[in-house]
Scaffold this active site. Structure first.
Site, PDB file in Angstrom:
ATOM      1  N   CYS A   1      16.485 -30.706 -29.856  1.00 42.62           N
ATOM      2  CA  CYS A   1      16.739 -30.770 -28.405  1.00 42.62           C
ATOM      3  C   CYS A   1      16.801 -32.294 -28.022  1.00 42.62           C
ATOM      4  CB  CYS A   1      16.275 -30.021 -27.481  1.00 42.62           C
ATOM      5  SG  CYS A   1      16.328 -30.467 -25.610  1.00 42.62           S
TER       6      CYS A   1
ATOM      7  N   MET B   1      16.800 -27.595 -17.839  1.00 44.59           N
ATOM      8  CA  MET B   1      15.923 -28.475 -18.506  1.00 44.59           C
ATOM      9  C   MET B   1      14.770 -28.968 -17.491  1.00 44.59           C
ATOM     10  SD  MET B   1      16.152 -27.660 -21.990  1.00 44.59           S
ATOM     11  CE  MET B   1      14.823 -28.752 -22.534  1.00 44.59           C
TER      12      MET B   1
ATOM     13  N   CYS C   1      22.738 -26.978 -20.788  1.00 47.21           N
ATOM     14  CA  CYS C   1      22.476 -25.764 -21.427  1.00 47.21           C
ATOM     15  C   CYS C   1      23.350 -24.913 -20.616  1.00 47.21           C
ATOM     16  CB  CYS C   1      21.227 -25.406 -21.119  1.00 47.21           C
ATOM     17  SG  CYS C   1      19.660 -26.529 -21.576  1.00 47.21           S
TER      18      CYS C   1
ATOM     19  N   CYS D   1      25.987 -27.684 -25.884  1.00 46.90           N
ATOM     20  CA  CYS D   1      24.890 -28.263 -26.506  1.00 46.90           C
ATOM     21  C   CYS D   1      25.191 -29.144 -27.614  1.00 46.90           C
ATOM     22  CB  CYS D   1      23.761 -27.315 -26.297  1.00 46.90           C
ATOM     23  SG  CYS D   1      22.321 -28.027 -27.315  1.00 46.90           S
TER      24      CYS D   1
ATOM     25  N   CYS E   1       0.904  -1.224   0.088  1.00 51.90           N
ATOM     26  CA  CYS E   1      -0.029   0.046   0.096  1.00 51.90           C
ATOM     27  C   CYS E   1       0.870   1.215  -0.051  1.00 51.90           C
ATOM     28  CB  CYS E   1      -0.849  -0.286   1.132  1.00 51.90           C
ATOM     29  SG  CYS E   1      -0.898  -1.626   2.188  1.00 51.90           S
TER      30      CYS E   1
ATOM     31  N   LYS F   1      13.361 -21.926 -11.344  1.00 51.95           N
ATOM     32  CA  LYS F   1      14.114 -21.707 -10.191  1.00 51.95           C
ATOM     33  C   LYS F   1      13.224 -20.372  -9.656  1.00 51.95           C
ATOM     34  CE  LYS F   1      17.314 -19.578 -13.198  1.00 51.95           C
ATOM     35  NZ  LYS F   1      18.581 -18.993 -13.673  1.00 51.95           N
TER      36      LYS F   1
ATOM     37  N   ASN G   1       3.302  -0.649   5.109  1.00 50.84           N
ATOM     38  CA  ASN G   1       3.419  -1.035   3.645  1.00 50.84           C
ATOM     39  C   ASN G   1       4.349  -1.833   3.595  1.00 50.84           C
ATOM     40  OD1 ASN G   1       3.874  -0.959   0.844  1.00 50.84           O
ATOM     41  ND2 ASN G   1       4.814   1.090   0.925  1.00 50.84           N
ATOM     42  N   GLY G   2       4.179  -3.261   2.957  1.00 53.51           N
ATOM     43  CA  GLY G   2       5.018  -4.232   2.874  1.00 53.51           C
ATOM     44  C   GLY G   2       4.437  -5.528   3.096  1.00 53.51           C
TER      45      GLY G   2
ATOM     46  N   GLU H   1      14.569 -13.287 -21.823  1.00 54.59           N
ATOM     47  CA  GLU H   1      14.863 -12.050 -21.284  1.00 54.59           C
ATOM     48  C   GLU H   1      16.307 -11.221 -21.776  1.00 54.59           C
ATOM     49  OE1 GLU H   1      16.845 -13.040 -16.902  1.00 54.59           O
ATOM     50  OE2 GLU H   1      16.762 -11.045 -17.775  1.00 54.59           O
TER      51      GLU H   1
END
Lengths: 468, 1500
Positions: free
Chosen positions: B1120, B490, B1126, B1131, B15, B955, B247-248, B904
């Site tokens: 694969c 994997m 990996c 690979c 909040c 993960k 807040n938290g 990413e």
């Protein structure tokens, strides 16, 4: 998992074979048993193994050998552990290391690009190393169950079953019709592929561990199968698939036509009866048996040898319909084929000619539709096998056969007759030694479980799902 | 909602918080007005649900407005006593008149019983016109009860009121007077009163008419605006509570409440009339974390501690080198009385006289303060929430990590953090007390440990405890050899423990929880300074007492101890320790049921031991042999823990576990997490010694053991940090696990309050599994196998091992099918998969499909072309996989009209153009992950879907690392980094520490690309549905639920296996919660994590998903073969590698992938026809079309999947329109048109305030769309602004835009900046020194890739975090400056906070450091400090300072500029070691003849 970059750094390297000129003058193994690869070179080969998340090789191997595990141990120079790992799943790695066509290598991930790990060479070396170090010694079971098991046939399937059942504490008697123990190993395969001391070395251990071997006993005649069954708690049929496929063409009856197995057995016995020294030889059949005949003929001093295959020559590389990891259907050259002789493909034999003995083989080049006549003194028929010799079995026990004439068994390797089990070629038809051992082991597990009326102490080879 | 998978205890909130106070204590109406204004200005930090007029909660705490109340009471005919001899209870009451009367009666009754005087009731006037329809449905009745003080000393008055409240609450509950739980005492005090409700900030004063009254006056106004993920609207959870507004998120809540329960017998205080016992539960279960925090603060405060003292106990600072010794001692002492309440937190607190705020040790929430020249203090989550003319600002600043800000209105002053802490820490000689009473291990006499177990008996024992070859080879050996936890790739594809036939360890039935969205994970490596493994053990004292004996404890440096230390503990009869060893073994002969009686016996033994005065209980499973089997250690420990907690005697003893069961990080985490103080994994330690003997691990044994223990320690830190917990003291007993496949009753009894949602094994079955493991060691077949262990097969497929979904047959068949375009083979592949599933590899395999009606003709079913559009490929970055593989997936998905996911790592801009043949290599989904690699404005505008990756299945809660050897020229270019330099992704997004932060990021992304959908990727865990509801409220367009199966990234093995849940559970929970909250129709739900067949798709649809992610199967289609390497760059099929030699091996084609998805869609179509439905849409959420397959398997039949199948239908209908309507950029874009299209430059000006967020972002998106990555020429659009800028000022700024701000700015300035310039300076009329003034907030320049920033003042924490290209000049930064930076140049002219340059692998920082303070504040793990000698660098810094002075008129900059020659020597260059090495290699390469290439990385 070997060395992560090993497969990039080192090429596939096979053990050196002795020079053709040298090896065709003796009967010793084609490979030099005592130093196939330099120590580091072999370690590097093992280091090429990537330790795949899915080791397809392990599925490719009928025994389910823990290939990545022992390759890694060799890479790390932990030979004793490698030996233990291998011995845990393979009763006779010194046999398979010499004789197996290595389906594992066909399904090795590095084989996608054509250079699989030299699994078989590593296997053989582990086994030889273990013998050399004296690690393979007799360990008789500490206790006995008191159960008696008859194993009929002393080929790889029978021996594997015997070994496993004996270790599980049962009293095992192996019955062999021939003079010596070993079946196909001893009689069907030439010395240049497996010298017989290798078989004897292993048999000595098995004997010392308490397996009883009875030779020159033709079960079915004396004793009969029924008697045998009555005298034992379980009977294991491992009689192989010895009925040869014959050639049904005019002239087949002419002298000079030999069955391959007769020819090979003779050489393994004395070589006196069927020597082809100085003769023109044709071998019908392009398979392993044909190759064995080829090498034998060269060593006996044949004047000229031709090996004929009905089917066309396979391609040099996998075709798209034969994708990895299935067994690669490609053109191969056996060590015997390296040694000389002609290879003819897509050739169908139509008749044999000769006056009082075989003189000419007549056939058709299937591609060109053209008749060809080949002069010949000795024709060796290496056309494969049609199944086990089951006449007395069926008569005396009433064991059911399958559609192909092999002994019918269920998932537990049990025949239709209680207490009677079958494995190896006798049940699956002529196949690979590694299949014989695998079936022998798995059969032993089920026999053991049945005798204990509980879970077996013998490890499983695991579920097999063949690649299509 | 009890049915289904959701549990209200999963609910989270966060909040906006703040207060306004008059330092001198003058009570005025204007303070209340300012408070309400502040609240309104934090509106964007609040949320509303499906009903736009129902807020999540807003409230205000003020000093009791005596004059106003007196007048109001008089109106009601009540006469209030003179002075302060009365109190007011602000009460929420049931609507039902009978129930209300009962509640009122109870309260009155208690008041009388406690000897106080009931004056009378007043109805609180409200105006329900100002409340949303949903809130109205559950609205209570509001009344005030006036209570007169009788015969109590004023000092005990508040305490008496507390007793009254507690008793009334308990009695109302006991009597069942209030079945719908309306009854709530919002405040009961003579000092303060709280007005709060399920309202939006703007509704608060209109609803509570009192708040508009001119007579209302206060010197303090503490306000709170709530953003909650809660399922059911509740009025009572609005804040402030009686003492605090939070807040938290309290991550350790479960443990904190357990420990307070466990202390029950120790809690004694004469101060509470009638004793404490009748007030239990002190911490009311089932309320929010903030509410429970308030309960605890209240107890400590009324028990005699000052409010700041209580805060220091509950939220201690991290212990830092250089911290005052007395303060350090205080914190240590306090830790033996109460465990830290750990988690991100700004807590504002007030008791009516003092008002203050404190921040968690890691500074994970913002708090900015302003002090005015007229003695007002404004502190809030943001700056600029009250307009203060610049000349009236006395000073500004921010709350720093672990710091406290306090105003004492009675003393009329601000109490400095150091002063107030010195005072608390100086109350008693804590240091002496500790020296005398806390023992260190070495102070205990040395005792020789038991003899090492070796040879065959070692392996027997290992087998009997379920060890496998893999445990030794893949876990113990690497840990003992390298001191690190092994890494894999994997994902996982083996059965859940409850589906395994191999009697897996009990530990594997527990899955680790992890932080996502509502609280950030910590980076335990780069932010090690806040982490601590230090732990104490022994009896705990009375929380109310402060005596030396309270800290009689044994101090451990870490919770995992070796055999020698355990021996010492066992014999520690010195001093005050009374250890006793309790055996965990029981006779094999007792059979399956032996386990239950063994536990009962153990619990009794523990109880007895405590009665006898033992205060160290050592649970030991030594003694397992042929006749004896062990209780699984985690069960024994937790059963004892829970039993003692219930008995209230738990704190009288410390628990130690000596066990063979413990071998990997997860085992340690479990034992500590369920309450053990220390663990001795003796068998694993002996195995490590055996490995040394065998030559497999370098010796000597002591060193190998040390490495192994180190790996366990680090792993434990990682598990804690995943949950955002920093100290093992607070992780202990926090129970941050979910059980999967354990019987609910058994769990409730022995693992109390641990979620277990699908039933499963009870003690009898667990006993059977214990015996099955024991059999391996001592059974009949055991003799033959001597020193061998079972194969395992958990981490890699093994022929005789655990089944894997991906195995030789499935991989080979799928590859053949797509390669040969063979539908038959694909059907064969699906058959193989389904058979496996049905043999219980997955939960969905236990289900079967029920037709919705008679089968229909396939021609009636929606076409393949529409089905494939629902498919997406998993997020795999270019970098982790090769360009070939990445582009193959993109082309294929674009051909299908489906979507691929960039992952990413950015994307090469040429891929945004079409190929000659019409193919597109552009990923439709662009991911925004914590590393922000390649996240430029141009990248963002070239997307259809912007996916915020909060967590990934492999993960969850962890960051990542792309090793330098995978970063080649091309990847470095895309990621805006340097080739050969390792790239680190932080565990959390540093702009998402809470749900309102996520809303902000969604807002920013929507601003930059309004056409794209924003989706948020979460990982399945208990409570994910609640987070998903928050995500929906935050206006995301889609939520992705990832299962823990599948997952392609590299991760520690224990993370792959032990964190996260199958998607079935997370998806069903999400569907259930979204439907229940009426939020389902505004978001799409996507699922991924191991989907590979049409059956998976159908089951996913029925459980609530409308889009389906497929990653592993898609990779397999391209070649694969699950090497699981990996992370090694080796690979062999050219997918997960950047090695050019290996990339040549890549054989995958877009056709392969097209075949996969087409075949799958065809199969889906056939199944739809068979089920009798025409489209997937008809199936979404219809769990009634699933039923559990009948089974007589002894394990499976214990499962109860009804909660999984409680989903309700509901699917996406329409997106909520974005809230950019009033964004100032619309105006800017219009006015900048000459520059946007005509190449002219424009000058614009406008005033702003903190509600104007992401200024410049919309404009920048427009520029990137029209002009590409290069944007506009510098100086094209110049915008002058004045005021306080809202969050994300200049986020994703594009080249050509200059933002010049006169004033100050909040968090995230220049986030993702891709060019342009930001200049911030204070108004000329300001009286403060700019260099001492906080001018920009936290997390500035996060993920910036280019551009410039000049700020004349200080920045907050994490300045330039993950900067990879921006240049900045600033006059000081907070903690963690330049963290994870990979490029760019930062010049800092003033002080830097702690942990500077942590994880910084590229770029350079130049710090003006006249005091030589930098070295002690820098994290030197990855950087070197040098002096500035290079001419060109001097020139660079000089020119940047010159620009700074020119643009901001900074006086500090001017001073340095003017004395450049003298001061140059005081600059320190901060240079990443790795970066320096690469740059040197480059320079060397440039000198070398052509033909030689740069060698980067180390290989292998």
């Amino acid at each position: 998992m070997g060395k992560p970059t090993g497969f990039i750094e080192w090429r596939r390297l096979l053990p050196k074979k002795r020079a053709v000129a040298e090896r065709t003058h003796d009967w010793r193994e084609v490979e030099d048993v005592h130093g196939p690869l330099e120590h580091d070179a072999l370690r590097h080969q093992a280091g090429r193994c990537m330790g795949c998340g899915i080791p397809f090789c392990m599925q490719g191997c009928p025994l389910g050998n823990p290939i990545p595990d022992f390759a890694d141990l060799v890479w790390k120079d932990r030979w004793f552990d490698a030996h233990k790992r291998l011995a845990a799943t393979n009763d006779f790695p010194e046999f398979t290391g010499r004789l197996c066509p290595a389906p594992c290598e066909g399904s090795c991930v590095l084989g996608i690009d054509g250079a699989p790990v030299t699994i078989e060479a590593i296997e053989k070396q582990i086994a030889e190393h273990a013998f050399a170090e004296g690690w393979i010694t007799a360990h008789p079971p500490r206790t006995r169950t008191g159960k008696r098991i008859a194993i009929v046939g002393s080929g790889p399937a029978g021996l594997a079953a015997a070994n496993q059942l004996n270790r599980a504490g049962h009293s095992v008697i192996v019955y062999e019709a021939a003079a010596k123990i070993g079946g196909l190993l001893r009689y069907g395969i030439p010395d240049f592929k497996i010298e017989k001391y290798v078989v004897d070395r292993r048999l000595a251990i098995l004997e010392a561990e308490g397996i009883e071997f009875r030779t020159r006993i033709a079960v079915g005649r004396d004793p009969t199968w029924s008697v045998l069954r009555a005298e034992h708690d379980a009977v294991v049929i491992a009689i192989g698939a010895t009925r040869p496929r014959d050639l049904a063409v005019p002239g087949r009856e002419l002298p000079g036509v030999l069955i391959a197995m007769d020819y090979l057995c003779d050489q393994n016995d004395s070589g006196a009866r069927h020597s082809v020294a100085g003769k023109r030889v044709i071998i019908l059949g392009g398979g392993d048996t044909g190759s064995d005949c080829l090498g034998t003929a060269h060593r006996q001093g044949a004047a000229h040898v031709t090996q004929i295959e009905l089917l066309p020559a396979p391609p040099d590389r996998r075709t798209s319909s034969n994708p990895w990891p299935a067994w690669p259907l490609i053109f191969r050259t056996s060590s015997s084929q390296e040694e000389g002789g002609e290879r003819t493909f897509a050739f169908r034999t139509t008749r044999l000619e000769g006056t009082d003995k075989l003189e000419t083989l007549v056939g058709v080049d299937i591609d060109r539709h053209e008749e060809i006549r080949l002069p010949v003194d000795t024709l060796i028929l290496a056309l494969g096998f049609t199944g086990p010799d089951t006449s007395t079995l069926v008569d005396q026990l009433g064991v059911a056969l399958d559609a192909r004439g092999n002994i019918a068994v269920d998932a537990r390797f049990a025949t239709t007759i209680p207490g009677v089990h079958a494995a190896g070629d006798a049940h699956r038809g002529a196949s690979l030694i590694v299949w014989a051992i695998a079936e022998g082991r798995e059969l032993a597990r089920h026999v053991d479980a049945a005798l204990r009326a509980g879970p077996s102490v013998i490890p499983t080879v695991g579920q097999d799902q063949p690649f299509r | 909602m009890s049915r289904g998978l959701h549990d209200p205890s999963f609910e989270r909130d966060a909040c906006g918080v703040g207060f306004v106070a008059d330092i001198k204590g003058n009570r005025t109406r204007s303070i209340v007005d300012d408070g309400l204004e502040l609240l309104r200005r934090l509106s964007h930090r609040a949320a509303c649900g499906a009903d736009p007029d129902t807020g999540d909660g807003a409230g205000i705490l003020i000093q009791l407005p005596e004059r106003f109340l007196r007048a109001e009471a008089a109106k009601a005919g009540l006469d209030l006593p003179v002075g302060r001899r009365f109190a007011v209870a602000q009460v929420f009451l049931p609507v039902d008149p009978v129930q209300r009367a009962a509640c009122e009666q109870t309260l009155v009754e208690v008041v009388v019983e406690e000897g106080q005087r009931v004056i009378g009731w007043r109805d609180v006037p409200t105006d329900p016109a100002h409340v949303g329809s949903v809130a109205k449905q559950v609205m209570p009745v509001f009344r005030q009860l006036f209570i007169g003080m009788r015969r109590v000393p004023p000092s005990a008055w508040e305490r008496t009121l507390f007793v009254i409240r507690k008793l009334a609450e308990n009695r109302v509950a006991d009597r069942g007077a209030d079945p719908d739980r309306y009854f709530h005492v919002a405040s009961l005090s003579t000092e303060t009163i709280v007005y709060k409700g399920l309202l939006l900030p703007r509704q608060l004063p209109a609803f509570f008419v009192d708040l508009e009254a001119p007579e209302i006056a206060s010197a303090i106004a503490l306000v709170h605006s709530r953003f909650s993920t809660n399922t059911f609207p509740t009025w009572d959870l609005a804040q402030p509570f009686r003492y605090i507004a939070h807040n938290g998120e309290i991550n350790t809540l479960r443990g904190n409440t357990n420990w307070m329960q466990a202390r029950r017998s120790q809690l004694k205080s004469a101060k509470f009339h009638g004793g404490l016992e009748r007030l239990f539960p002190i911490i009311v279960p089932g309320k929010s974390d903030s509410a429970q925090f308030d309960n605890m603060v209240e107890l400590l405060t009324l028990g005699g501690r000052a409010l700041p003292h209580a805060m220091m106990m509950m939220i201690p600072e991290a212990e830092m080198p250089g911290m005052d010794e007395d303060r350090k001692a205080f914190y240590r002492y306090a830790s033996s009385l109460v465990e830290p309440w750990d988690g991100p937190a700004t807590i504002a607190f007030s008791d009516g006289q003092i008002v203050g705020a404190t921040l968690d040790r890691n500074g994970l929430r913002p708090a900015r303060w302003t002090i005015t020249t007229d003695n007002r203090v404004i502190l809030a989550s943001e700056t600029g929430v009250i307009d203060v003319p610049p000349e009236r600002v006395h000073s500004k600043g921010r709350l720093q990590p672990g710091m406290m800000f306090l105003v004492d209105t009675s003393e009329g002053r601000i109490v400095d953090d150091a002063e107030l802490k010195r005072e608390v820490a100086g109350r008693f000689p804590y240091r002496k007390w500790l020296d005398k009473n806390v023992f260190e291990m070495h102070e205990l006499p040395e005792v020789s440990p038991p003899e090492r177990i070796a040879g065959e008996s070692l392996f027997r024992l290992a087998r009997a405890h379920g060890y496998t070859d893999e445990d030794v080879e893949l876990i113990l050996e690497p840990m003992a050899a390298t001191g690190k936890e092994p890494v894999g790739s994997m994902g996982t594809d083996t059965p859940l423990a409850v589906l395994s036939d191999r009697a897996p360890s009990l530990g594997s039935y527990f899955h680790q929880l992890f932080a996502q969205v509502t609280n950030p994970a910590i980076d335990p490596i780069r932010e090690a300074l806040v982490m601590s493994l230090e732990t104490t053990m022994g009896p705990d004292g009375n929380t109310f007492d402060e005596t030396p004996e309270q800290c009689h404890q044994l101090n451990l440096r870490g919770p995992v101890i070796d055999n020698a230390d355990l021996a010492r503990i066992k014999h520690a009869h010195e001093g005050v320790f009374e250890p006793v060893t309790l055996s965990m073994v029981y006779p094999v002969a007792a059979g399956d049921d032996g386990l239950a009686s063994a536990i009962a016996r153990l619990r009794r033994a523990a109880e007895l031991a405590i009665d006898e005065g033992h205060n160290l209980l050592i649970l030991s499973d030594r003694g397992v042999d042929a006749a004896h089997v062990a209780i699984p250690a985690i069960l024994a420990l937790s059963a004892v823990q829970q039993h003692l907690v219930r008995e209230g005697t738990r704190m009288q003893a410390g628990l130690v576990v000596e066990t063979a069961d413990c071998r990997e990080v997860h085992d340690v985490a479990l034992l500590i997490g369920f309450g053990a103080a220390a663990v001795n994994p003796y068998l694993a330690l002996d195995l490590v010694c055996e490995l040394v003997t065998q030559g497999r691990v370098p010796g000597p044994p002591e060193a190998a053991i040390a490495r192994y223990l180190h790996a366990l320690d680090d792993g434990l830190l990682k598990v804690m940090s995943k949950m955002g917990i920093s100290t093992v003291q607070s992780y202990r007993g926090a129970q941050l696990f979910e059980a999967v496949g354990l019987d609910g009753g058994m769990v409730e009894r022995h693992f109390t309050n641990t979620p277990s949602r699908i039933g499963g094994l009870g003690l009898a079955e667990l006993g059977r599994e214990a015996l099955a493991r024991h059999e391996r060691g001592y059974g009949r077949s055991a003799a033959a196998i001597a020193d061998e262990l079972p194969v395992g097969g958990l981490y890699q497929w093994r022929r005789r091992g655990e089944p894997h979904k991906w195995n030789p047959a499935t991989v080979a068949t799928l590859q053949a099918a797509v390669r040969l375009a063979d539908r038959e083979r694909f059907a064969e592949f699906e058959r193989l998969c389904d058979e496996e599933d049905e043999s219980a590899v997955t939960l969905r395999g236990l289900l079967e499909l029920v037709p919705a009606g008679a089968p229909i003709s396939i021609d009636e079913v929606e076409p393949v072309s529409s089905i494939v559009k629902r498919f997406v490929t998993g997020a795999m970055s270019f970098g982790s996989i090769s360009a070939e593989a990445h582009e193959t997936l993109a082309i294929a998905m674009n051909r299908l009209g489906a979507r691929s996911n960039s992952g990413e790592g950015g994307e090469e801009p040429h891929r945004f153009e079409l190929d000659d043949n019409g193919d597109s290599r552009r990923s439709a989904i662009k991911q925004i992950a914590s590393g922000r690699f390649g996240v430029t404005t141009h990248y963002l505008v070239n997307a259809d879907d912007l996916q915020i990756k909060v967590a990934q299945g492999a993960k969850p809660g962890e960051g990542g690392q792309l090793p330098g050897n995978k970063v080649d020229e091309r990847i470095a270019r895309v990621r805006c980094s340097t080739p050969g330099v390792t790239l680190i992704s932080p565990p959390p997004h540093h702009d998402i520490y809470s749900i309102e932060d996520l809303a902000q990021l969604i807002y920013d992304l929507t601003a930059v690309n309004p056409k794209a959908r924003v989706s948020v990727k979460l990982v399945s865990e208990a409570g994910v549905g609640t987070i998903a509801a928050g995500v929906a409220k935050a206006r995301a367009g889609a939520v992705v639920i990832a299962g823990y199966e599948g997952g392609t990234g590299a991760a520690p093995l224990s993370s792959i296996k032990r964190a996260g849940l199958p998607w079935e559970l997370g998806l069903a929970e999400t569907q259930q919660v979204l439907v229940a909250n009426r939020l389902r129709d505004r978001v799409r739900v996507q699922v991924d994590g191991g989907l590979r067949t049409s059956r998976d798709v159908i089951v996913a649809a029925l459980l609530g998903a409308e889009e389906y992610g497929v990653a592993t199967a898609a990779l397999i289609a391209t070649g694969c073969i699950m090497l699981r390497k990996c992370h090694l760059n080796t690979c062999s099929v050219g997918i997960a590698t950047q090695d050019p030699r290996l990339r040549e091996n890549f054989v995958g084609t877009p056709e392969d992938v097209v075949h996969l998805f087409t075949f799958m869609a065809e199969q889906v179509r056939q199944r739809l026809a068979a089920l009798g439905v025409r489209s997937l849409d008809e199936l979404i959420g219809r769990a009634e079309l699933l039923q559990v397959r009948a089974t007589d398997h002894w394990k499976l039949r214990t499962l109860d999947l009804s909660a999984l199948l409680a989903s309700a239908p509901g699917r996406f209908v329409a997106a909520v329109p974005h809230d950019l309507g009033d964004h100032v950029d619309h105006d800017l874009i219009r006015r900048a048109e000459p520059a946007l299209s005509g190449g002219k430059s424009v000058e614009l000006a406008l005033p702003i305030d903190n509600s104007r967020r992401a200024v410049g972002t919309l404009l920048s998106g427009e520029i990137a769309r029209r002009h590409g990555a290069k944007g506009l020429p510098d100086g094209s659009i110049n915008v002058r602004l004045s005021g306080s800028a809202g969050q994300s000022f200049g986020a994703f700024l594009a080249p050509g835009v200059s933002l010049e701000l006169c004033g100050d700015a909040n968090d995230y300035v220049g986030k993702g900046m891709s060019g342009g310039r930001i200049v911030v300076y204070p108004p000329a009329t300001a009286r403060f020194a700019p260099e001492a003034n906080v001018i920009i907030g936290n997390v500035v320049l996060y993920g910036a890739t280019a551009g410039e920033l000049y700020a004349s003042g200080l920045a907050g924490e994490r300045f330039a975090v993950r900067n990879s290209g921006a240049r900045a000049v600033v006059e000081g930064v907070g903690d963690h400056g330049c963290e994870y930076m990979t490029g760019g140049v930062v010049v800092i002219l003033g002080p830097v906070g702690r942990n500077f340059a942590a994880g910084m692998s590229g770029g350079t920082a130049y710090v003006y450091d006249p005091q030589h303070a930098l070295r002690s504040r820098t994290n030197l793990e990855m950087v070197e400090l040098e002096s500035l000698v290079d001419e060109s660098e001097m020139w660079l810094v000089h020119s940047m300072i010159e620009a700074h002075v020119r643009l901001t008129s900074s006086p500090l900059g001017r001073r340095i500029y003017d004395n450049w020659e003298h001061l140059i020597a005081r600059f320190v260059k901060v240079m990443p070691t790795d970066y320096k090495r690469v740059l040197q290699a480059r320079r060397a390469a440039a000198r070398r003849p052509a033909g030689l290439t740069l060698v980067t990385g180390t290989g292998g």
